[in-house]
Design a protein around this motif. Structure first.
Motif, PDB file in Angstrom:
ATOM      1  N   ALA A  34     -11.737   9.803  91.068  1.00  0.00           N
ATOM      2  CA  ALA A  34     -10.745  10.002  92.132  1.00  0.00           C
ATOM      3  C   ALA A  34     -10.313  11.456  92.169  1.00  0.00           C
ATOM      4  N   LEU A  35     -10.131  11.954  93.378  1.00  0.00           N
ATOM      5  CA  LEU A  35      -9.589  13.303  93.586  1.00  0.00           C
ATOM      6  C   LEU A  35      -8.221  13.134  94.228  1.00  0.00           C
ATOM      7  N   ILE A  36      -7.165  13.576  93.524  1.00  0.00           N
ATOM      8  CA  ILE A  36      -5.797  13.382  94.005  1.00  0.00           C
ATOM      9  C   ILE A  36      -5.008  14.674  93.862  1.00  0.00           C
ATOM     10  N   LEU A  92       0.045   9.399  90.099  1.00  0.00           N
ATOM     11  CA  LEU A  92      -1.162   8.970  89.398  1.00  0.00           C
ATOM     12  C   LEU A  92      -1.808  10.092  88.596  1.00  0.00           C
ATOM     13  N   ALA A  93      -1.433  11.315  88.900  1.00  0.00           N
ATOM     14  CA  ALA A  93      -2.003  12.453  88.179  1.00  0.00           C
ATOM     15  C   ALA A  93      -1.592  12.460  86.714  1.00  0.00           C
ATOM     16  N   GLN A  94      -0.557  11.707  86.373  1.00  0.00           N
ATOM     17  CA  GLN A  94      -0.095  11.637  84.988  1.00  0.00           C
ATOM     18  C   GLN A  94      -0.881  10.610  84.175  1.00  0.00           C
ATOM     19  N   ARG A  95      -1.671   9.790  84.854  1.00  0.00           N
ATOM     20  CA  ARG A  95      -2.451   8.762  84.171  1.00  0.00           C
ATOM     21  C   ARG A  95      -3.739   9.355  83.580  1.00  0.00           C
ATOM     22  N   GLU A 138      -4.167  22.616  92.681  1.00  0.00           N
ATOM     23  CA  GLU A 138      -3.369  21.581  93.347  1.00  0.00           C
ATOM     24  C   GLU A 138      -4.052  20.220  93.393  1.00  0.00           C
ATOM     25  N   VAL A 139      -5.263  20.127  92.845  1.00  0.00           N
ATOM     26  CA  VAL A 139      -5.942  18.827  92.817  1.00  0.00           C
ATOM     27  C   VAL A 139      -6.331  18.472  91.387  1.00  0.00           C
ATOM     28  N   ILE A 140      -6.430  17.166  91.140  1.00  0.00           N
ATOM     29  CA  ILE A 140      -6.786  16.629  89.834  1.00  0.00           C
ATOM     30  C   ILE A 140      -7.906  15.612  90.029  1.00  0.00           C
ATOM     31  N   ARG A 141      -8.839  15.578  89.108  1.00  0.00           N
ATOM     32  CA  ARG A 141      -9.891  14.570  89.099  1.00  0.00           C
ATOM     33  C   ARG A 141      -9.599  13.575  87.979  1.00  0.00           C
ATOM     34  N   LYS A 142      -9.659  12.294  88.299  1.00  0.00           N
ATOM     35  CA  LYS A 142      -9.360  11.258  87.321  1.00  0.00           C
ATOM     36  C   LYS A 142     -10.468  10.206  87.286  1.00  0.00           C
ATOM     37  N   THR A 161     -18.665  14.080  83.805  1.00  0.00           N
ATOM     38  CA  THR A 161     -17.768  12.947  83.605  1.00  0.00           C
ATOM     39  C   THR A 161     -16.367  13.362  83.158  1.00  0.00           C
ATOM     40  N   MET A 162     -16.183  14.576  82.719  1.00  0.00           N
ATOM     41  CA  MET A 162     -14.875  15.023  82.252  1.00  0.00           C
ATOM     42  C   MET A 162     -13.969  15.353  83.426  1.00  0.00           C
ATOM     43  N   ALA A 163     -12.808  14.805  83.480  1.00  0.00           N
ATOM     44  CA  ALA A 163     -11.828  15.117  84.522  1.00  0.00           C
ATOM     45  C   ALA A 163     -10.741  16.010  83.946  1.00  0.00           C
ATOM     46  N   ARG A 164     -10.316  16.980  84.710  1.00  0.00           N
ATOM     47  CA  ARG A 164      -9.254  17.878  84.254  1.00  0.00           C
ATOM     48  C   ARG A 164      -7.924  17.152  84.275  1.00  0.00           C
ATOM     49  N   SER A 165      -7.181  17.174  83.187  1.00  0.00           N
ATOM     50  CA  SER A 165      -5.894  16.478  83.120  1.00  0.00           C
ATOM     51  C   SER A 165      -4.763  17.467  83.020  1.00  0.00           C
TER      52      SER A 165
END
Length: 307
Positions: A169-171, A177-180, A255-259, A303-307
């Protein structure tokens, strides 16, 4: 059959354009030359190849469909003969023709191709298109190989798998949800959706939600990967993608996060395919090897998403 390759090409062009007049313009010859080639082909085949439709061009008959399919194989063989002579002359084609799924052009293809052509004087011709287009280009000998997902029909059975690319997901970074650490589709479906609206890809992305519940409301459609990212930043909603920028690919905005997605969803695979089978030319064997090494090296980035 006493047709020349040039005449065979004329008839294939009529089939491609759907019009004798359009074929004459594309081949830059007189209308009468197309008609002469067609008359000779029909005499040789013993059947009508096209049905003439006044003011609507022509349509292949069953016999014409069979003839044109064979003609395209013959023309592809002729093109490959010419390419083989080029390879024997310089060890590699003077123009490397690679097709890729449209978003890949900005995400990683230039870096992959730079590695492949390092120290070699060769021109790159990158064809960026939709999944069905790529297969058409491969079958018509427009490209030497394609890099794409293993989604959709007519893909070669002997393609080389490069990597698995799970959906994520890109949010926006300010979304709760970015905190999850991971997100689920049922929660995402409550938000407006930004859809990468390419054939096969859009249907595949929307189908991910079917097992989790209702599909989200589509708020924004675009064919551009870059526009998807911009639309997320601007607050139109979330998106789901499979690929992220690799290496020197254009990085995400802060300003965007990948989860990662917690649901059990299908995982497409990235592949490189050609039409040569076991008779793969040396330069394509090398391209496949370079692509495998490239994705083995960058594997964790997929597969790694930036948190």
């Amino acid at each position: 059959m006493n047709l020349s390759l040039r005449q065979v090409r004329y008839i294939a062009t009529v089939a491609d354009t759907g019009s004798i007049a359009a074929a004459a313009r594309q081949c830059r010859i007189a209308h009468s030359s197309i008609l002469a080639a067609l008359s000779q082909a029909e005499a040789e085949a013993g059947a009508r190849l096209f049905d003439r439709r006044p003011s609507r061009g022509v349509e292949l008959t069953p016999a014409g469909d069979h003839f044109v399919a064979s003609a395209r194989r013959l023309l592809a063989a002729e093109a490959e003969f010419d390419r083989t002579l080029d390879r024997h002359t310089v060890g590699m084609p003077p123009v490397l023709r690679i097709g890729c799924f449209e978003p890949f052009g900005a995400l990683f293809m230039p870096e992959l191709l730079r590695r492949f052509t390092q120290g070699v004087d060769v021109e790159i011709e990158l064809h960026e298109g939709e999944q069905p287009q790529l297969v058409d280009w491969l079958e018509a000998n427009v490209v030497d190989a394609i890099v794409t997902y293993d989604i959709g029909p007519r893909l070669p059975d002997d393609a080389t798998i490069l990597a698995k690319v799970p959906a994520h997901a890109l949010i926006r970074a300010d979304d709760p949800l970015a905190q999850r650490s991971v997100v689920c589709l049922s929660e995402l479906a409550q938000r407006p959706f930004i859809l990468l609206d390419l054939p096969q890809s859009s249907a595949w992305l929307l189908a991910l939600f079917d097992a989790a519940g209702p599909r989200p409301r589509i708020a924004f459609r675009t064919r551009s990967y870059e526009t998807v990212r911009a639309a997320v930043v601007c607050g139109f909603g979330f998106s789901i993608l499979n690929m992220k920028p690799i290496g020197r690919g254009s990085p995400d905005s802060d300003e965007v996060i990948r989860k990662p997605i917690s649901d059990d969803v299908p995982v497409p695979r990235l592949m490189v395919a050609d039409r040569y089978g076991a008779a793969k030319p040396l330069f394509l064997r090398r391209f496949t090897n370079v692509a495998q090494a490239f994705f083995n090296e960058v594997g964790p980035e997929l597969t790694m998403a930036r948190s």
